[in-house]
Design an enzyme around this catalytic site. Structure first.
Site, short mmCIF file in Angstrom:
data_model
loop_
_atom_site.label_atom_id
_atom_site.label_comp_id
_atom_site.label_asym_id
_atom_site.label_seq_id
_atom_site.Cartn_x
_atom_site.Cartn_y
_atom_site.Cartn_z
N GLY A 22 -4.64 -4.21 -4.25
CA GLY A 22 -5.59 -3.18 -4.66
C GLY A 22 -4.86 -1.91 -5.00
N HIS A 23 -4.61 -1.72 -6.28
CA HIS A 23 -3.97 -0.47 -6.68
C HIS A 23 -5.04 0.57 -6.97
CE1 HIS A 23 -0.10 -2.17 -6.72
NE2 HIS A 23 -0.26 -2.91 -7.78
N GLN A 56 1.61 -5.94 -3.10
CA GLN A 56 2.13 -6.01 -1.72
C GLN A 56 3.53 -5.38 -1.63
OE1 GLN A 56 1.03 -9.37 -2.99
NE2 GLN A 56 -1.04 -8.84 -2.44
N ASP A 102 0.82 -1.22 0.00
CA ASP A 102 0.00 0.00 0.00
C ASP A 102 0.85 1.26 0.00
OD1 ASP A 102 -2.34 -1.63 0.29
OD2 ASP A 102 -1.85 -1.82 2.41
N LYS A 109 1.99 2.33 -5.01
CA LYS A 109 2.62 1.85 -6.26
C LYS A 109 1.73 2.15 -7.47
CE LYS A 109 2.82 -2.27 -4.46
NZ LYS A 109 2.47 -1.99 -3.08
P1 GDP Z 1 -0.60 0.46 -3.74
O1 GDP Z 1 -1.21 -0.86 -3.50
O2 GDP Z 1 0.85 0.49 -3.35
O3 GDP Z 1 -0.85 0.98 -5.11
O4 GDP Z 1 -1.28 1.48 -2.77
P2 GDP Z 1 -2.83 1.83 -2.66
O5 GDP Z 1 -3.37 2.20 -3.97
O6 GDP Z 1 -3.53 0.76 -1.90
O7 GDP Z 1 -2.76 3.06 -1.66
C1 GDP Z 1 -2.31 4.21 -2.02
C2 GDP Z 1 -3.40 5.22 -1.76
O8 GDP Z 1 -2.78 6.44 -1.52
C3 GDP Z 1 -4.31 5.44 -2.95
O9 GDP Z 1 -5.59 5.81 -2.50
C4 GDP Z 1 -3.65 6.60 -3.67
O10 GDP Z 1 -4.54 7.37 -4.45
C5 GDP Z 1 -3.14 7.39 -2.52
N1 GDP Z 1 -1.91 8.16 -2.78
C6 GDP Z 1 -0.86 7.81 -3.56
N2 GDP Z 1 0.10 8.75 -3.49
C7 GDP Z 1 -0.37 9.70 -2.63
C8 GDP Z 1 0.19 10.90 -2.12
O11 GDP Z 1 1.31 11.30 -2.41
N3 GDP Z 1 -0.57 11.61 -1.22
C9 GDP Z 1 -1.81 11.21 -0.85
N4 GDP Z 1 -2.48 11.94 0.03
N5 GDP Z 1 -2.36 10.06 -1.32
C10 GDP Z 1 -1.65 9.32 -2.19
#
Ligand code: GDP
Length: 431
Positions: free
Chosen positions: A40-41, A223, A13, A16
């Site tokens: 879940g991206h 992950q 999370d 990515k």
């Molecule tokens: P992933 O599985 O690594 O892709 O992560 P997730 O998508 O589950 O979680 C990332 C969350 O943080 C998503 O809701 C993104 O839109 C949000 N996000 C990503 N980068 C940023 C950031 O720089 N600032 C904020 N506030 N939210 C972000």
């Protein structure tokens, strides 16, 4: 031609999805190499939010092809739902999505087994998403798995399924008789087989052909490194290898063809599910980070546990993945938090430990040794140049780089792609 893996260097999370989306427009091909529909991206663009669980987020870039590699476990029903969702949002999938024929399938009994295991586990719960991913990987390693190619061929599929059902039925009584469970698998079979067939390819050959055409290939992990089945906080881990080394196993890319590893790291730490988390904040600040950072699982809605940046864990992940470059995300969530703390070592009993331990007792007893850095104030969202960041934000960034041993190539300050600072670096995949 070049290849890049975007890998999470914490407990997942890390954001990515946004980074892959940011870089993905340069890629000809985006490949998922492990995990299943437990990831879940979340990608936000054009004021729309897309949550993808199985299909690489490269599908949102019109000119990019996507491959689900052999290292992924594929639930055909979940995949069909995701394809329908994308079509409903006017994203073209046919001819752009490809699935390796050696990927394993998740069937109804895997989902049942997952629930059973979690319910029985009591205090030993892993905190899985109950989507059958762990049991499907167990079957794969136990040589009882069913691959996409097997699933497509009824003459091969039928006896494999029967053997598995016979073996597993006694465990699955709670979910119905053997014939009921058999029906759960067969009922959607014909339609799913028709749905899957046009997408299926020989994964390694597909990659090799892309390389021969000198295409740029981006590999996206699901992950994070601390959830890797070999290098994470075992047994509170996922069932596959998100680390950069997993790219070759999970896609068929030859090891000497992977050029770069970009680690994605949040400005603080989160973890979902059970297991050791040395820098966890169980207080009001932890709750504030959860609310501000919207730290709720994209797949399950589960609240994520939140804590300070753990440089010990990230340093180990940077080493395992060979990350020369990092993307820092969610720096905006730390606005107004003072002082900022970073774990630089752990204390376990009387011992001072500077490297992340593999011993599970040490992991759970580790007490962080913190370094404090003054916080920064005011809104940093909308800033696009590094020099415009408050001095203390820059101090924090530079200190993290020193502590983890890699350089930041970009800093994310918000959910959309515009809310990103691109640093002047030699990172070859400039957004
Ligand atoms: P992933 O599985 O690594 O892709 O992560 P997730 O998508 O589950 O979680 C990332 C969350 O943080 C998503 O809701 C993104 O839109 C949000 N996000 C990503 N980068 C940023 C950031 O720089 N600032 C904020 N506030 N939210 C972000």
């Amino acid at each position: 031609m070049s290849t890049l893996v975007v890998v999470g260097v914490q407990w997942g999370d890390e954001g990515k999805g946004k980074i892959v989306h940011l870089l993905g427009h340069q890629a000809d091909l985006v490949v998922r190499y492990q995990g299943g529909n437990n990831a879940g991206h979340t990608v936000v663009f054009d004021n729309q939010q897309f949550v993808l669980h199985l299909i690489p987020s490269g599908i949102l870039q019109p000119g990019t092809d996507c491959l689900i590699g052999n290292g992924v476990v594929v639930d055909p029903e979940a995949l069909r739902d995701e394809v329908r969702f994308l079509k409903g949002r006017k994203v073209r999938v046919k001819g752009r999505l490809h699935i390796a024929d050696a990927a394993h399938v998740i069937l109804a009994y895997h989902r049942y087994l997952d629930c059973l295991r979690e319910d029985r586990a009591g205090g030993g719960k892993i905190g899985t998403t109950r989507r059958g991913i762990g049991p499907a990987y167990s079957d794969k390693v136990g040589r009882a798995g069913i691959r996409v190619a097997d699933y497509l061929n009824p003459d091969v599929f039928r006896p494999l399924l029967e053997r598995n059902l016979r073996e597993k039925a006694p465990l699955l009584k709670r979910f119905g008789s053997l014939s009921k469970i058999r029906r759960d698998v067969w009922k959607p079979y014909a339609a799913l087989r028709r749905f899957l067939r046009p997408y299926v390819v020989d994964g390694p050959l597909f990659i090799q052909r892309a390389m021969a055409k000198r295409q740029k290939i981006l590999f996206e992990s699901a992950q994070g490194t601390m959830l890797d089945v070999d290098f994470g906080t075992y047994p509170y881990v996922t069932s596959s290898n998100p680390v950069a080394g997993g790219v070759c196993i999970g896609s068929g890319l030859a090891p000497n063809r992977l050029d770069e590893a970009l680690g994605v790291v949040k400005a603080y730490t989160t973890r979902v599910g059970e297991g050791p988390f040395p820098t966890e904040l169980k207080d009001a600040l932890g709750e504030a980070l959860r609310q501000r950072g919207m730290e709720f699982g994209a797949t399950t809605g589960r609240p994520r546990r939140c804590g300070w940046f753990d440089a010990v864990a990230v340093r180990s992940a940077v080493r395992i993945n060979g990350c020369q470059w990092l993307a820092l995300t969610k720096l905006d969530v730390l606005e107004g938090v003072h002082p900022l703390k970073v774990a630089v070592a752990y204390r376990v009993g009387h011992r001072l430990i500077k490297e992340f331990p593999n011993d599970r007792q040490m992991q759970s007893e580790a007490v962080p040794v913190y370094e404090e850095i003054p916080g920064f104030y005011g809104s940093i969202r909308g800033i696009t140049r590094y020099a415009q960041l408050p001095t203390n934000a820059r101090r924090y960034i530079r200190r993290l780089e020193e502590l983890v041993g890699a350089h930041f190539a970009m800093i994310s300050l918000g959910r959309s792609r515009e809310e990103t600072i691109i640093l002047d670096s030699k990172f070859p995949w400039k957004p």
